[in-house]
Design a protein around this motif. Structure first.
Motif, mmCIF file in Angstrom:
data_model
loop_
_atom_site.group_PDB
_atom_site.id
_atom_site.type_symbol
_atom_site.label_atom_id
_atom_site.label_comp_id
_atom_site.label_asym_id
_atom_site.label_seq_id
_atom_site.Cartn_x
_atom_site.Cartn_y
_atom_site.Cartn_z
ATOM 1 N N GLU A 4 -1.326 -4.587 -0.433
ATOM 2 C CA GLU A 4 -2.483 -4.224 -1.004
ATOM 3 C C GLU A 4 -3.499 -5.493 -0.937
ATOM 4 O O GLU A 4 -4.899 -5.319 -1.013
ATOM 5 C CB GLU A 4 -2.214 -3.745 -2.368
ATOM 6 C CG GLU A 4 -1.623 -2.441 -2.447
ATOM 7 C CD GLU A 4 -1.551 -2.112 -3.863
ATOM 8 O OE1 GLU A 4 -1.738 -2.722 -4.884
ATOM 9 O OE2 GLU A 4 -0.920 -0.734 -4.338
ATOM 10 N N PHE A 5 -3.199 -6.582 -1.036
ATOM 11 C CA PHE A 5 -3.983 -7.859 -1.303
ATOM 12 C C PHE A 5 -5.066 -7.937 -0.053
ATOM 13 O O PHE A 5 -6.095 -8.089 -0.393
ATOM 14 C CB PHE A 5 -3.091 -9.175 -1.243
ATOM 15 C CG PHE A 5 -3.863 -10.317 -1.049
ATOM 16 C CD1 PHE A 5 -4.036 -10.939 -2.373
ATOM 17 C CD2 PHE A 5 -4.229 -11.141 -0.067
ATOM 18 C CE1 PHE A 5 -4.609 -12.171 -2.564
ATOM 19 C CE2 PHE A 5 -4.799 -12.248 -0.250
ATOM 20 C CZ PHE A 5 -5.033 -12.876 -1.484
ATOM 21 N N TYR A 6 -4.721 -7.407 1.066
ATOM 22 C CA TYR A 6 -5.696 -7.543 2.110
ATOM 23 C C TYR A 6 -6.432 -6.003 2.431
ATOM 24 O O TYR A 6 -7.094 -6.076 3.247
ATOM 25 C CB TYR A 6 -5.055 -7.862 3.510
ATOM 26 C CG TYR A 6 -4.704 -9.200 3.466
ATOM 27 C CD1 TYR A 6 -5.698 -10.247 3.459
ATOM 28 C CD2 TYR A 6 -3.271 -9.738 3.471
ATOM 29 C CE1 TYR A 6 -5.570 -11.513 3.468
ATOM 30 C CE2 TYR A 6 -3.077 -11.052 3.633
ATOM 31 C CZ TYR A 6 -4.092 -12.136 3.680
ATOM 32 O OH TYR A 6 -3.858 -13.337 3.736
ATOM 33 N N GLU A 7 -6.473 -5.288 1.246
ATOM 34 C CA GLU A 7 -7.277 -4.089 1.164
ATOM 35 C C GLU A 7 -8.695 -4.591 0.808
ATOM 36 O O GLU A 7 -9.663 -4.187 1.064
ATOM 37 C CB GLU A 7 -6.800 -3.101 0.122
ATOM 38 C CG GLU A 7 -5.718 -2.136 0.723
ATOM 39 C CD GLU A 7 -5.208 -1.087 -0.206
ATOM 40 O OE1 GLU A 7 -5.367 -0.033 0.233
ATOM 41 O OE2 GLU A 7 -4.925 -1.460 -1.296
ATOM 42 N N SER A 8 -8.597 -5.921 0.059
ATOM 43 C CA SER A 8 -9.793 -6.347 -0.352
ATOM 44 C C SER A 8 -10.501 -7.125 0.876
ATOM 45 O O SER A 8 -9.884 -8.270 1.333
ATOM 46 C CB SER A 8 -9.400 -7.425 -1.648
ATOM 47 O OG SER A 8 -10.658 -8.501 -1.706
ATOM 48 N N GLU A 9 -11.688 -7.024 0.881
ATOM 49 C CA GLU A 9 -12.568 -7.611 2.030
ATOM 50 C C GLU A 9 -12.701 -9.220 1.588
ATOM 51 O O GLU A 9 -12.858 -9.901 2.748
ATOM 52 C CB GLU A 9 -13.856 -6.981 2.362
ATOM 53 C CG GLU A 9 -14.472 -7.501 3.702
ATOM 54 C CD GLU A 9 -15.688 -6.349 3.955
ATOM 55 O OE1 GLU A 9 -15.800 -6.321 5.162
ATOM 56 O OE2 GLU A 9 -16.404 -6.351 2.832
ATOM 57 N N VAL A 10 -12.822 -9.518 0.308
ATOM 58 C CA VAL A 10 -12.983 -10.794 0.072
ATOM 59 C C VAL A 10 -11.838 -11.452 0.412
ATOM 60 O O VAL A 10 -11.911 -12.725 0.670
ATOM 61 C CB VAL A 10 -13.349 -10.739 -1.417
ATOM 62 C CG1 VAL A 10 -13.243 -12.161 -2.184
ATOM 63 C CG2 VAL A 10 -14.397 -10.092 -1.873
ATOM 64 N N ASN A 11 -10.648 -11.039 0.213
ATOM 65 C CA ASN A 11 -9.369 -11.634 0.376
ATOM 66 C C ASN A 11 -9.162 -12.101 2.003
ATOM 67 O O ASN A 11 -8.832 -13.028 2.430
ATOM 68 C CB ASN A 11 -8.101 -10.823 -0.220
ATOM 69 C CG ASN A 11 -7.958 -11.047 -1.458
ATOM 70 O OD1 ASN A 11 -8.326 -12.073 -2.317
ATOM 71 N ND2 ASN A 11 -7.312 -9.886 -1.898
ATOM 72 N N GLN A 12 -9.638 -10.856 2.423
ATOM 73 C CA GLN A 12 -9.752 -11.080 4.203
ATOM 74 C C GLN A 12 -10.745 -12.208 4.460
ATOM 75 O O GLN A 12 -10.476 -12.948 5.423
ATOM 76 C CB GLN A 12 -10.175 -9.975 4.788
ATOM 77 C CG GLN A 12 -9.070 -8.602 4.770
ATOM 78 C CD GLN A 12 -9.521 -7.339 5.566
ATOM 79 O OE1 GLN A 12 -10.825 -7.449 6.142
ATOM 80 N NE2 GLN A 12 -8.652 -6.976 6.014
ATOM 81 N N ARG A 69 0.829 -1.095 0.082
ATOM 82 C CA ARG A 69 -0.100 0.097 -0.115
ATOM 83 C C ARG A 69 0.782 1.162 0.043
ATOM 84 O O ARG A 69 1.874 1.369 0.696
ATOM 85 C CB ARG A 69 -0.748 -0.008 1.096
ATOM 86 C CG ARG A 69 -1.872 -1.108 1.397
ATOM 87 C CD ARG A 69 -2.540 -1.402 2.505
ATOM 88 N NE ARG A 69 -3.143 -0.226 3.012
ATOM 89 C CZ ARG A 69 -3.847 0.008 4.208
ATOM 90 N NH1 ARG A 69 -3.766 -1.194 5.057
ATOM 91 N NH2 ARG A 69 -4.354 1.076 4.757
ATOM 92 N N GLY A 97 -17.882 -14.038 2.268
ATOM 93 C CA GLY A 97 -16.783 -13.065 1.854
ATOM 94 C C GLY A 97 -16.495 -11.733 2.840
ATOM 95 O O GLY A 97 -15.670 -11.065 2.499
ATOM 96 N N ARG A 98 -16.945 -12.100 4.145
ATOM 97 C CA ARG A 98 -16.920 -10.909 4.914
ATOM 98 C C ARG A 98 -16.377 -11.706 6.353
ATOM 99 O O ARG A 98 -16.524 -12.681 6.518
ATOM 100 C CB ARG A 98 -18.288 -10.139 5.266
ATOM 101 C CG ARG A 98 -18.657 -9.342 3.827
ATOM 102 C CD ARG A 98 -19.809 -8.575 4.151
ATOM 103 N NE ARG A 98 -20.436 -8.259 2.856
ATOM 104 C CZ ARG A 98 -21.312 -7.322 2.746
ATOM 105 N NH1 ARG A 98 -22.260 -7.115 3.828
ATOM 106 N NH2 ARG A 98 -21.529 -6.770 1.397
#
Length: 432
Positions: free
Chosen positions: A187-195, A23, A125-126
């Motif tokens: 940046e990968f974990y900026e996505s809530e789907v990836n979290q 990030r 996904g959350r």
């Protein structure tokens, strides 16, 4: 999926940034990785593909040599790790592995469905960072089910009489709290789907591991698998295999910690190879080596940058590799099996073992607590030997001096020194 990029003409650092983008607001705080893919040394896509026969048998000895020289290119880390961790047998075919992969995906899907019935937030996904039940098992109000998930119905209370279910539901929000803190600079974990993927894998694992469940720190082990393997089920099984090695680290009771036996082994190693340093640490009330707890618990994730931690892990797993790992996991021996005699192997078979494990096989060493990680800690202590002897006047000083290594260690050098210490220790043990 990260799987088709090859070496580029850009610098190693720029190439790594393409795979693990940081990030913008965190770039000044993230140390530059020491690891860089090197043509001719790092296991590349071309070398990886050429190591397979026409039907899919893998020349694991060739792969191990390459990894131990220069690590694995980011484009293929995930699929290579599956072999290093024992997900697949290198002596299997493409078709056999496809069948196993499909069976495992179906099994993971069933387990995840079980979890979703107990906590509907699973699979959305959350994540949730708030408790979903009280200590007595009663569900909390619907508006408190999740901080991150609107409109998810609260779980019912019919099954909380089961202690396993109760234990699992009580830990769910802790998993969520840890997930939002995991590798936040990426940046990968900026996505809530990836979290959500990381959350679901940890939640399913906690449900399936009846003995340990979930313990803080598992998120740091699992995160790279989620990043490297696109399919959630594949990432789960890679993590599950990693935990076969590490789960003992997370088994803590009121009277002992999971890495206690490894710390005892570390104490024995330092006492043998460097009695002066060991005595100094004993005089400082550090003879139990508790200051090394974190290093062993999460495999040096705090001591290395993200990229270098991944490099260290694959070096370790390649050096510890045993070609029987797949069959040992699929058909585990009874706990009473104590067969420990040195194995007579020819040179060709010995090359299928990693450098570290090869020495263990040749000497008949089967102590599971003498893992490479323990020797790595010993190498860090030896590197700081003079400073520890001269400046450490208390345990706080020991922690401070070792803290100076954070994000500054060289993975390849540390592993090389660890192998030297192993050789020295085994020799002294033999002479005593």
């Amino acid at each position: 999926m990260l799987g088709c990029k090859m070496f580029r003409s850009t610098s190693g650092a720029a190439e790594l940034e393409q795979f693990y983008p940081v990030r913008p607001e965190c770039r000044n705080d993230v140390p530059k990785p020491r690891f860089k893919p090197r043509a001719g040394k790092t296991l590349s896509m071309r070398k990886w593909e050429s190591a397979f026969s026409a039907d899919g048998h893998l020349d694991i000895a060739r792969v191990l040599r390459c990894i131990q020289r220069g690590g694995v290119h980011p484009a293929i880390k995930g699929v290579v790790w599956e072999f290093l961790l024992g997900c697949f047998d290198p002596d299997s075919t493409f078709d056999e592995r496809d069948k196993i992969r499909q069976e495992r995906r179906e099994k993971y899907g069933k387990w995840k469905a079980e979890c979703q019935k107990m906590a509907p937030i699973i699979g959305t996904g959350r994540i949730t960072t708030r408790p979903i039940i009280n200590e007595d098992g009663t569900p909390l109000d619907a508006d408190r089910v999740s901080l991150h998930c609107d409109g998810v119905t609260p779980i019912d209370n019919d099954d909380v009489v089961d202690k396993k279910v109760l234990k699992w539901k009580l830990i769910i929000h802790q998993i969520g709290l840890d997930v939002v803190r995991t590798d936040r600079a990426l940046e990968f974990y900026e996505s809530e789907v990836n979290q959500g993927k990381l959350f679901d894998i940890l939640a399913v694992y906690a449900w399936m591991d009846n003995d340990i469940g979930y313990v803080q720190g598992m998120n740091d082990i699992c995160s790279p698998m989620v990043i490297l393997l696109e399919h959630e089920a594949d990432a789960f099984w890679c993590f599950e295999r990693a935990m076969r090695r590490l789960r003992g680290n997370f088994r803590c009771t009121t009277s002992s910690i999971g890495v206690q036996s490894q710390l005892s082994t570390l104490s024995q190693i330092i006492r043998t190879i460097d009695p002066k340093l060991h005595q100094h640490l004993e005089d400082l009330d550090g003879g139990e080596y508790l200051f090394a707890f974190r290093m062993l618990m999460v495999l040096f994730r705090r001591e290395f940058s993200f990229v270098d931690a991944l490099y260290l892990w694959e070096l370790m797993w390649a050096m510890e590799y045993n070609p029987n790992i797949f069959s040992l996991y699929e058909e585990p021996k009874p706990a009473t099996d104590t067969s420990a005699a040195p194995i007579a192997l020819n040179d060709k078979l010995l090359k299928q073992y990693g450098k570290f494990e090869r020495k263990n096989v040749q000497t008949g060493c089967v102590d599971q607590q003498s893992a490479l990680a323990v020797y790595l800690v010993a190498s860090v202590l030896e590197a700081k030997n003079k400073k520890l002897l001269k400046e450490a006047k208390g345990l706080d000083d020991v922690v401070k001096i070792l803290g100076e290594t954070t994000k500054k260690l060289d993975a390849k050098k540390a592993c090389t020194e660890a192998l030297k210490i192993q050789k020295k220790y085994l020799l002294k043990q033999k002479q005593s």
